[in-house]
Design a protein around this motif. Structure first.
Motif, PDB file in Angstrom:
ATOM      1  N   THR A   1     -42.831  -5.425 -49.178  1.00  0.00           N
ATOM      2  CA  THR A   1     -42.781  -5.960 -50.543  1.00  0.00           C
ATOM      3  C   THR A   1     -41.435  -6.643 -50.787  1.00  0.00           C
ATOM      4  O   THR A   1     -40.531  -6.585 -49.940  1.00  0.00           O
ATOM      5  CB  THR A   1     -42.981  -4.830 -51.562  1.00  0.00           C
ATOM      6  OG1 THR A   1     -41.854  -3.937 -51.498  1.00  0.00           O
ATOM      7  CG2 THR A   1     -44.259  -4.038 -51.261  1.00  0.00           C
ATOM      8  N   ARG A   2     -41.298  -7.254 -51.948  1.00  0.00           N
ATOM      9  CA  ARG A   2     -40.023  -7.885 -52.309  1.00  0.00           C
ATOM     10  C   ARG A   2     -38.888  -6.868 -52.349  1.00  0.00           C
ATOM     11  O   ARG A   2     -37.733  -7.186 -52.041  1.00  0.00           O
ATOM     12  CB  ARG A   2     -40.146  -8.586 -53.661  1.00  0.00           C
ATOM     13  CG  ARG A   2     -41.076  -9.790 -53.651  1.00  0.00           C
ATOM     14  CD  ARG A   2     -41.135 -10.458 -55.019  1.00  0.00           C
ATOM     15  NE  ARG A   2     -42.112 -11.535 -55.015  1.00  0.00           N
ATOM     16  CZ  ARG A   2     -41.868 -12.766 -54.578  1.00  0.00           C
ATOM     17  NH1 ARG A   2     -40.667 -13.067 -54.113  1.00  0.00           N
ATOM     18  NH2 ARG A   2     -42.808 -13.689 -54.599  1.00  0.00           N
TER      19      ARG A   2
ATOM     20  N   LEU B   1     -31.679  -8.814 -47.935  1.00  0.00           N
ATOM     21  CA  LEU B   1     -31.600  -9.741 -46.815  1.00  0.00           C
ATOM     22  C   LEU B   1     -31.194 -11.128 -47.304  1.00  0.00           C
ATOM     23  O   LEU B   1     -31.896 -11.740 -48.124  1.00  0.00           O
ATOM     24  CB  LEU B   1     -32.949  -9.834 -46.075  1.00  0.00           C
ATOM     25  CG  LEU B   1     -33.137  -8.866 -44.897  1.00  0.00           C
ATOM     26  CD1 LEU B   1     -33.331  -7.457 -45.413  1.00  0.00           C
ATOM     27  CD2 LEU B   1     -34.317  -9.284 -44.045  1.00  0.00           C
ATOM     28  N   TYR B   2     -30.047 -11.613 -46.815  1.00  0.00           N
ATOM     29  CA  TYR B   2     -29.567 -12.942 -47.175  1.00  0.00           C
ATOM     30  C   TYR B   2     -30.085 -13.974 -46.173  1.00  0.00           C
ATOM     31  O   TYR B   2     -30.165 -13.713 -44.970  1.00  0.00           O
ATOM     32  CB  TYR B   2     -28.041 -12.962 -47.239  1.00  0.00           C
ATOM     33  CG  TYR B   2     -27.524 -12.313 -48.500  1.00  0.00           C
ATOM     34  CD1 TYR B   2     -27.237 -13.070 -49.631  1.00  0.00           C
ATOM     35  CD2 TYR B   2     -27.360 -10.941 -48.585  1.00  0.00           C
ATOM     36  CE1 TYR B   2     -26.779 -12.487 -50.806  1.00  0.00           C
ATOM     37  CE2 TYR B   2     -26.906 -10.333 -49.751  1.00  0.00           C
ATOM     38  CZ  TYR B   2     -26.620 -11.114 -50.849  1.00  0.00           C
ATOM     39  OH  TYR B   2     -26.185 -10.526 -52.008  1.00  0.00           O
ATOM     40  N   VAL B   3     -30.415 -15.160 -46.701  1.00  0.00           N
ATOM     41  CA  VAL B   3     -31.106 -16.181 -45.916  1.00  0.00           C
ATOM     42  C   VAL B   3     -30.170 -17.346 -45.623  1.00  0.00           C
ATOM     43  O   VAL B   3     -29.504 -17.868 -46.522  1.00  0.00           O
ATOM     44  CB  VAL B   3     -32.350 -16.697 -46.674  1.00  0.00           C
ATOM     45  CG1 VAL B   3     -33.067 -17.764 -45.859  1.00  0.00           C
ATOM     46  CG2 VAL B   3     -33.284 -15.548 -47.026  1.00  0.00           C
TER      47      VAL B   3
ATOM     48  N   ASP C   1     -36.020 -12.066 -51.242  1.00  0.00           N
ATOM     49  CA  ASP C   1     -36.993 -11.777 -52.301  1.00  0.00           C
ATOM     50  C   ASP C   1     -37.150 -12.930 -53.289  1.00  0.00           C
ATOM     51  O   ASP C   1     -38.011 -12.882 -54.178  1.00  0.00           O
ATOM     52  CB  ASP C   1     -36.626 -10.491 -53.047  1.00  0.00           C
ATOM     53  CG  ASP C   1     -35.267 -10.566 -53.710  1.00  0.00           C
ATOM     54  OD1 ASP C   1     -34.422 -11.372 -53.280  1.00  0.00           O
ATOM     55  OD2 ASP C   1     -35.031  -9.805 -54.671  1.00  0.00           O
ATOM     56  N   ASN C   2     -36.335 -13.979 -53.154  1.00  0.00           N
ATOM     57  CA  ASN C   2     -36.477 -15.151 -54.022  1.00  0.00           C
ATOM     58  C   ASN C   2     -37.599 -16.090 -53.577  1.00  0.00           C
ATOM     59  O   ASN C   2     -37.950 -17.019 -54.307  1.00  0.00           O
ATOM     60  CB  ASN C   2     -35.161 -15.944 -54.067  1.00  0.00           C
ATOM     61  CG  ASN C   2     -34.116 -15.259 -54.928  1.00  0.00           C
ATOM     62  OD1 ASN C   2     -34.386 -14.888 -56.058  1.00  0.00           O
ATOM     63  ND2 ASN C   2     -32.937 -15.059 -54.368  1.00  0.00           N
TER      64      ASN C   2
ATOM     65  N   GLN D   1     -45.600 -16.116 -48.699  1.00  0.00           N
ATOM     66  CA  GLN D   1     -45.700 -16.884 -47.458  1.00  0.00           C
ATOM     67  C   GLN D   1     -44.316 -17.196 -46.881  1.00  0.00           C
ATOM     68  O   GLN D   1     -44.093 -17.101 -45.664  1.00  0.00           O
ATOM     69  CB  GLN D   1     -46.466 -18.177 -47.713  1.00  0.00           C
ATOM     70  CG  GLN D   1     -46.703 -19.019 -46.458  1.00  0.00           C
ATOM     71  CD  GLN D   1     -47.513 -20.280 -46.744  1.00  0.00           C
ATOM     72  OE1 GLN D   1     -47.956 -20.492 -47.869  1.00  0.00           O
ATOM     73  NE2 GLN D   1     -47.701 -21.108 -45.725  1.00  0.00           N
ATOM     74  N   GLY D   2     -43.373 -17.564 -47.763  1.00  0.00           N
ATOM     75  CA  GLY D   2     -42.014 -17.861 -47.315  1.00  0.00           C
ATOM     76  C   GLY D   2     -41.314 -16.637 -46.755  1.00  0.00           C
ATOM     77  O   GLY D   2     -40.557 -16.726 -45.781  1.00  0.00           O
TER      78      GLY D   2
END
Length: 438
Positions: A191-192, A198-200, A251-252, A256-257
């Motif tokens: 889930t979110r 987690l940083y992207v 989580d932003n 799908q992303g």
């Protein structure tokens, strides 16, 4: 008259003949039961002799205690019995010389040598494990599309210094087996909430799970440099890193992303010796000026755990002692909730749900960080900074400093804090910090 007497004698003889078979049947049943009991006791004695002294049948002391405390299932199937001692994460107290073994590849990391554990066939029998967890996302180590699959790490990436891909793979393997043992019953749905830390970094396809007090500020700086948001890490201030909202968390994105990045990006986390990290958080937030933490955490902690607190202490929340902080941490009815700086790492990064490609150690931060940066294809001039921007005059928290702080609390409190972080000790292969712990 004579006929009547004769009839009575005959009837009595018939009654005895009817009762005689019942008596024999009872004796036969009694004998059979004794034989079964004798055979059972002999088998039981043979099991005890095979298992050795001081070990309960079917479980180790720590295992049974963990199952009671955390309510985890006992079903632990050894799906990798043929792969050596790594595939049996037996708790430290089961090996008399467990603390003497160390990971020689990384100096000062207190990482145990997971290849040196000797496990008998009998112990493997008693520690049956459940099948490995099948994550919702694809197994990155077996996917050819992942930039950090185990095969690509081994074949195309050079080992920097003493750190090697073998150490990386051993950490990942141990992590999966601890998860299979203790977390096999958790939901597999990501889930979110599970990815909020987690940083992207999309350019180099990198996901970094922040673990406060384990180099996360400098890792965020590095992510900003990789994204082209700053020319170098040294120029980025602390508040810009943490409050500037320059980096996105996973989580932003939509569902799908999220799943696409989990499947294809390199997933990285860095961990630190749990009690050392906890002491570092206490020193940073409560021994230095910090209005936010003194107000939000200090006031309720002092109010609940200090005897006859002063009005000034209740008003400002300053001066929380280490013993008071430990009392708060261990209280199931805390006056204020947990915080990311002292939360367990396995709760922050959810490694039993997310298949991390790289599990790094704070104790070897510079070397391992540069290894993973080269792995992702980052330019060679980008390296992880090692400066300390918050309270720079303070000495970095070491194990010696950690032991000094824990000398202020009782032996029982030390044990309970170790138990609180016990899953982190298991997952990330850190040895016991005190000899009197069990």
């Amino acid at each position: 008259m004579l006929w009547m007497k004769w009839k009575i004698v005959v009837d009595s003889l018939r009654g005895r003949r009817r009762r005689l078979p019942c008596s024999l049947w009872f004796l036969l049943l009694f004998a059979a039961g004794g034989l079964v009991l004798f055979i059972h006791q002999r088998d039981l004695s043979e099991m005890v002799q095979q298992q050795g002294p001081g070990v309960k049948l079917g479980s180790t002391p720590r295992q049974s205690r963990e199952d009671r405390e955390r309510g985890k299932p006992d079903g632990y199937q050894d799906h990798r019995a043929a792969e050596g001692s790594l595939s049996s994460p037996i708790p430290p107290m089961q090996f008399p010389h467990f603390e003497a073994s160390r990971q020689t590849a990384t100096t000062g990391s207190r990482e145990q040598d997971i290849g040196s554990l000797h496990v008998s066939k009998r112990q493997r029998k008693l520690l049956k494990t459940s099948p490995p967890i099948n994550h919702t996302n694809k197994n990155v180590s077996s996917s050819s599309s992942s930039p950090s699959s185990s095969s690509s790490v081994s074949s195309s990436s050079p080992a920097l210094g003493s750190f090697s891909p073998n150490i990386l793979e051993a950490r990942r393997k141990l992590m999966k087996e601890i998860c299979a043992k203790y977390k096999s019953s958790i939901s597999r749905t990501i889930t979110r909430h599970h990815v909020k830390h987690l940083y992207v970094e999309d350019k180099y396809k990198l996901l970094y799970c922040q673990v406060p007090k384990a180099g996360c500020s400098n890792w965020k700086r590095t992510l900003m440099v990789l994204a082209g948001q700053a020319p170098n890490a040294q120029s980025i201030k602390h508040d810009t890193v943490h409050y500037g909202h320059h980096l996105k968390t996973l989580d932003n994105f939509d569902r799908q992303g999220i799943m696409h990045r989990l499947d294809t990006y390199t997933k990285v986390m860095f961990v630190r010796e749990p009690l050392e990290r906890m002491v570092s958080a206490y020193r940073d937030k409560f021994e230095n000026p910090n209005n936010y933490y003194h107000s939000l955490f200090g006031k309720p902690i002092i109010s609940k755990y200090r005897v006859n607190p002063s009005r000034a202490a209740l008003k400002t929340g300053s001066g929380v002692t280490f013993k008071e902080f430990v009392q708060y941490l261990l209280d199931v009815h805390r006056p204020v909730g947990m915080d990311i700086h002292w939360e367990q790492v396995n709760q922050l990064c959810n490694p039993c749900l997310i298949d991390y490609d790289f599990i790094g150690k704070f104790e070897n931060m510079e070397e391992e960080s540069n290894f993973v940066l080269r792995l992702t294809g980052a330019p060679p001039n980008i390296t992880l900074p090692n400066f300390k921007d918050r309270n720079p005059t303070d000495t970095r928290t070491s194990m010696q400093i950690t032991q000094k702080y824990f000398s202020q609390v009782s032996m029982l409190e030390r044990q309970r804090v170790y138990d609180f972080y016990y899953m982190d000790y298991l997952m990330f292969n850190y040895s016991k910090p005190f000899k009197d712990l069990y």
